[in-house]
Every structure is written in C-alpha cells, then in structure tokens.
Design a protein around this motif. Structure first.
Motif, PDB file in Angstrom:
ATOM      1  N   SER A  32      68.362  49.058  29.157  1.00  9.16           N
ATOM      2  CA  SER A  32      67.823  50.253  29.799  1.00  9.16           C
ATOM      3  C   SER A  32      68.790  51.431  29.669  1.00  9.16           C
ATOM      4  O   SER A  32      68.373  52.560  29.382  1.00  9.16           O
ATOM      5  N   CYS A  33      70.078  51.172  29.848  1.00 10.82           N
ATOM      6  CA  CYS A  33      71.072  52.245  29.698  1.00 10.82           C
ATOM      7  C   CYS A  33      71.130  52.751  28.261  1.00 10.82           C
ATOM      8  O   CYS A  33      71.325  53.952  28.021  1.00 10.82           O
ATOM      9  N   PHE A  34      70.938  51.864  27.298  1.00  4.55           N
ATOM     10  CA  PHE A  34      70.915  52.292  25.899  1.00  4.55           C
ATOM     11  C   PHE A  34      69.760  53.254  25.636  1.00  4.55           C
ATOM     12  O   PHE A  34      69.936  54.310  25.008  1.00  4.55           O
ATOM     13  N   LEU A  35      68.565  52.923  26.117  1.00  9.32           N
ATOM     14  CA  LEU A  35      67.412  53.794  25.897  1.00  9.32           C
ATOM     15  C   LEU A  35      67.575  55.132  26.611  1.00  9.32           C
ATOM     16  O   LEU A  35      67.207  56.180  26.072  1.00  9.32           O
ATOM     17  N   ILE A  36      68.131  55.099  27.811  1.00 11.15           N
ATOM     18  CA  ILE A  36      68.362  56.349  28.538  1.00 11.15           C
ATOM     19  C   ILE A  36      69.375  57.218  27.792  1.00 11.15           C
ATOM     20  O   ILE A  36      69.239  58.453  27.692  1.00 11.15           O
ATOM     21  N   THR A  37      70.416  56.613  27.235  1.00 15.43           N
ATOM     22  CA  THR A  37      71.432  57.366  26.493  1.00 15.43           C
ATOM     23  C   THR A  37      70.845  57.989  25.239  1.00 15.43           C
ATOM     24  O   THR A  37      71.150  59.143  24.889  1.00 15.43           O
ATOM     25  N   VAL A  38      69.990  57.245  24.527  1.00 13.59           N
ATOM     26  CA  VAL A  38      69.342  57.809  23.335  1.00 13.59           C
ATOM     27  C   VAL A  38      68.468  58.994  23.715  1.00 13.59           C
ATOM     28  O   VAL A  38      68.464  60.033  23.037  1.00 13.59           O
ATOM     29  N   ASP A  39      67.729  58.878  24.820  1.00 15.13           N
ATOM     30  CA  ASP A  39      66.915  60.013  25.270  1.00 15.13           C
ATOM     31  C   ASP A  39      67.781  61.184  25.700  1.00 15.13           C
ATOM     32  O   ASP A  39      67.398  62.346  25.538  1.00 15.13           O
ATOM     33  N   LEU A  40      68.958  60.892  26.231  1.00 13.11           N
ATOM     34  CA  LEU A  40      69.876  61.964  26.609  1.00 13.11           C
ATOM     35  C   LEU A  40      70.335  62.751  25.379  1.00 13.11           C
ATOM     36  O   LEU A  40      70.321  63.993  25.373  1.00 13.11           O
ATOM     37  N   PHE A  41      70.730  62.047  24.318  1.00 11.73           N
ATOM     38  CA  PHE A  41      71.218  62.736  23.122  1.00 11.73           C
ATOM     39  C   PHE A  41      70.093  63.405  22.344  1.00 11.73           C
ATOM     40  O   PHE A  41      70.373  64.220  21.460  1.00 11.73           O
ATOM     41  N   SER A  42      68.846  63.081  22.656  1.00 13.32           N
ATOM     42  CA  SER A  42      67.747  63.779  21.981  1.00 13.32           C
ATOM     43  C   SER A  42      67.665  65.245  22.375  1.00 13.32           C
ATOM     44  O   SER A  42      67.007  66.035  21.696  1.00 13.32           O
ATOM     45  N   PHE A  43      68.327  65.638  23.463  1.00 12.03           N
ATOM     46  CA  PHE A  43      68.357  67.044  23.846  1.00 12.03           C
ATOM     47  C   PHE A  43      69.151  67.885  22.848  1.00 12.03           C
ATOM     48  O   PHE A  43      69.031  69.113  22.839  1.00 12.03           O
TER      49      PHE A  43
END
Length: 507
Positions: free
Chosen positions: A278-289
């Motif tokens: 879950s933290c991995f997916l959240i981090t990927v969505d964070l860097f999509s900004f």
C-alpha cells in the motif's frame, strides 16, 4: 470381648494422635472398656477407610477399592458434608489455534490438571503391592469443573483413567480444546495485544462444597507452556496472570480461579502483505505529481493506480479483521489512501481542463482569488499573484496620462479592418449633416475603427488575465494536494512505527 480390630500401618500421625487423645480422655473419665473400644472404632470409621489387601496383587487391591471406594462414587469424598473439598487446579497451554475477530472467540488446547484428596482412603504399599494405580474415571467422584467462557463443545479426545495413590490423592490430567469468548480490541491491528480470561469453577457446587485452590503460579504456567507449545502461528503467548475470586449470587457463592492469557499478534505477515504494498502505491501516486499535466496524460496514469489499488484491497480483504464494534486503524489508513488517490485524480482532471479551456471560463470569483492566490499560495511556498498593469488604448491625443502606464500596440490596417467589420457599431448613425471636407470624413471613419480595435484588445487582455488566474489556481491546488500527500505519508509512517515500538516494549 472377642472382637479384633486390625490397624493399618500407614495411618497418618494426625489420626493416631487424635485416637490417643480420645483414649486418654476416656480413661481419665473411667469409661468401661467396651464403650472405649466402640468409641475408637466409630472414630476410625468416620475418618476414612484403610484398605486391607490379602496379597500384594492388583486383583486384591482392586477388590478392596471396589468394596470400599467405587461403591461410593456418587458421594462427595469428605468426612462430613459440612466440610468443603479442596480442588487444586493448574493447566498448560500446548496450542493456540487462532482468534476469530468476527465471532470474538479464542481457540486453545490446554492440559488441565485437577487434584483432590479422598478423605480417609489409604493402603500399605508393601501389603497391596503398589503405591499408585490408574482407575477408571467413571469409578470415582469427579468434580464438575468447567470454564465459564466456553462457547463450543469440547471435541478433545477423552481420557478414561485417573491416577490414585496410596494416600487417597487423585491426579486427573486431561487435554481440553477450549473455544472461549474473548473481548478483542483490534484498533491497533496488526500490532494488537489481546487479554483473554479463562475462569475455572464448579458448575453446580457452592463454595461450601467445593473450594478452588491455585496450583502452579502464573509464571510457572507460562514457562512450562512456552516449553511445550506446539504451534508457532500468528499469535505469541507473552504472559499469564492468576486471580482468585468468588462469584456471589442470591442462592450462594461459587469459588473460582480466573487466569488471564495475554497474547501478542505477530505483525510481520500483515506488514509485508498489506502495509508495504500500500505504501508503494501511495508513493508512486505521490511522484505522479511531478508529471506536467499539459504534456502528459496524468489522469490515465492515476486511473491505472486507482484500479490497481482497488484490486489489491479486494485480494487482501480476507486478511483484514471484521468486527461491528471497532474499526481498525489500518482500515482507516486504506480508506484515506484511496480517498487521496481519487482526490488527486479529480484534481488532475480539473487542472487539465484549466490548461485547455480556461479561456472560456468567466472571471474568477473574488473570494476564490483571495483564498487561493493570496493565502494558499503563501502556504505552499508560491509567490502571490501580482496585479498586472492594465493595457488601454486611448484616442485622445491630449491625454495627460504618463507614457509608462500605457502600452503601445502595432496593429496592421487589415487587422483593424477585420476587427471593425466584426464589431457591431457602438452608436447609431448620426443624423445627416451638411457635407464636410473629405479629410474630416476619413478621420471619423478612423475614429470608429480605432474604437473597435480598443474594445477587442481590452477583451483579449481581459480573457488572458482570467486564463492566467485560473491556471494559477490550478497550480496552487496541485501543490496543496502534493503537500497533503507528503504529510499523510509521514504521519502514517510515524504512527505505524510508534505503535510497533510501543507494542514490543509492552510485550
């Protein structure tokens, strides 16, 4: 008197002392010998039965047991019904089968040990040939000791025998599978510690009949349980405490012993399978900004992440506890993560719409402009938007406005002609006037054309200013959501690590 009285060599010192004291008292009071012998006989028979084996063989011993003990299995083995019988209890945890959060139950396998004494029963080891024998459980009086938290039938294998030694001491050791009720607190799942109680006591007999006595201490039970524990699954046995209590009711009181079993969940399975992905997916969505929305289709990327996160939660749904009373903190973490992903997708759609359609929007409301461009922009470390100089076109050559506040724009004649034709006339045509000079007519035409040019230029720059404000609002909102993402991830990691450390420290 021709009667003979056979004494057993294994009578306790206390019993012999009591008999001697009675004999001395009767002698001092000059009681007749017949009365003295009858009194002693009644005293010895009331205290218990000493077995007299004819030979040191099992057959002889069991004949005596059948004659003096097995026939009395329906009666509580005490000298007087007014005396309670002491039941010593201890147990060992040999298996922790699991915890059902939805049903609020704990499943364990215990070795239960009950010990009690049969008053007056004894035999001589040399005379009967054994100091301890195993006898069928159904041949003896057995106390009705049950666990008050039982929630299901005991399906453990039955043990038909108990040990009986030559002093009348009974040793009853048997396995029991316990499905007991337990109030589970899963708010800190998977770093939770559960405390479940097992209350041992008589189902029917009051404290005047059966009194519970603690056997081993809690620490001794814990040490022995850790040595023989057969399961190494999700739960770890951390501590066992004991509390003696009495249950008082209207009819009477019951003697009870309550054991508290403290269990700690091993969280590594859930950390690896739930938290880290879950933290991995959240981090990927964070860097999509960091992707520019004007050049890359960021919304498709975020939609793919949301679909992947939803599938991940559906697959791992069986690992999450389900209760109707408390919502685990990890469920709140997953819900907020999904909400932030959806919010970032909506914000990306908004920014993309601003990038390509902001020129068609109306002017930004004043409250929105002040809130976003003057306050939120400062919070996210963006400079507030400054007011630009207004671009005007004047037709008055005698204007006293300084040249620094106006901007000169070069517009070709064909441009002016197209603008003048597209723009509706500002005024109705004047009434017919007397013929003027050709130069004055041309100047009036030029004045109308310049007025049309001025209106179009002002409209163009007004639309450009509105578009810039909307784009700036989109940038500020994007930066705000990016900051919220960072704060959420940092707070989540701090919370998880703190609960983990606190859990290990308490254990």
């Amino acid at each position: 008197m021709g009667q003979t009285f056979h004494h057993n060599s294994s009578l306790s010192e206390e019993l012999v002392t009591k008999v001697m004291n009675v004999l001395l008292r009767l002698k001092m009071t000059e009681v007749k010998p017949v009365g003295l012998i009858l009194t002693c006989f009644m005293l010895l028979c009331g205290c218990g039965a000493a077995l007299n084996c004819t030979s040191p063989t099992p057959h002889s011993l069991f004949e005596e047991l059948e004659k003096n003990l097995f026939r009395k299995k329906l009666v509580r083995p005490v000298a007087s019904f007014s005396e309670p019988i002491n039941i010593t209890i201890s147990f060992t945890v040999v298996g922790i089968l699991g915890v059902d959060e939805k049903a609020q139950t704990l499943s364990t396998v215990l070795w239960q040990v009950l010990e009690w004494d049969i008053t007056g029963l004894s035999w001589d080891e040399k005379e009967c040939g054994a100091s301890r024998v195993s006898v069928p459980r159904e041949k003896l009086w057995v106390p009705d000791i049950l666990i008050g938290e039982f929630m299901d039938e005991d399906k453990s294998p039955k043990t038909p025998f108990v040990y009986l030694d030559n002093s009348g001491h009974v040793f009853d050791d048997k396995p029991i599978k316990v499905v007991s009720s337990c109030r589970l607190e899963i708010y800190t799942f998977p770093f939770d510690v559960q405390t479940c109680s097992l209350t041992f006591g008589s189902y029917l007999h009051f404290v005047t009949d059966i009194r519970m006595i603690q056997g081993n201490t809690g620490q001794e039970i814990l040490d022995e349980s850790k040595e023989v524990l057969q399961t190494n699954g999700e739960w770890e046995l951390t501590n066992i405490t004991v509390d003696l209590s009495t249950l008082s009711l209207d009819d009477g009181s019951y003697s009870e012993i309550k054991y508290y079993i403290i269990l700690r969940r091993r969280p590594m399975l859930y950390v690896v399978n739930l938290l880290i992905p879950s933290c991995f997916l959240i981090t990927v969505d964070l860097f999509s900004f960091l992707l520019p929305p004007s050049a890359v289709d960021r919304s498709s990327f975020k939609m793919t992440l949301i679909l992947g996160y939803t599938v991940f939660l559906l697959i791992m749904n069986d690992l999450l506890p389900v209760t109707g009373e408390t919502t685990p903190l990890i469920n709140v973490f997953f819900s907020i993560s999904l909400a932030l992903m959806v919010a970032s997708l909506l914000e990306t759609v908004f920014i993309t719409s601003i990038q390509f359609s902001s020129s068609q929007y109306s002017a930004v409301p004043t409250w929105l402009s002040i809130l976003v461009l003057h306050y939120l922009a400062v919070v996210v470390c963006l400079p507030p938007m400054k007011k630009s100089n207004r671009v005007t076109v004047t037709l008055n050559p005698n204007s006293k406005e300084p040249a620094s506040e106006t901007s000169s724009i070069h517009i070709s004649g064909s441009h002016c002609q197209s603008i003048s034709h597209d723009t509706p006339p500002v005024k109705a045509p004047p009434p017919p006037e007397p013929p003027l000079e050709p130069a004055l007519v041309e100047l009036r035409k030029l004045s109308r054309d310049l007025a049309a040019v001025r209106l179009q230029v002002e409209k163009y720059f007004q639309e450009s200013k509105t578009s810039q404000e909307w784009q700036m609002i989109g940038i500020v909102i994007d930066r705000v959501l990016f900051g919220l993402y960072i704060l959420f991830i940092v707070a989540s990691f701090i919370t998880i690590i703190s609960i983990w450390i606190w859990n290990n420290r308490n254990s």
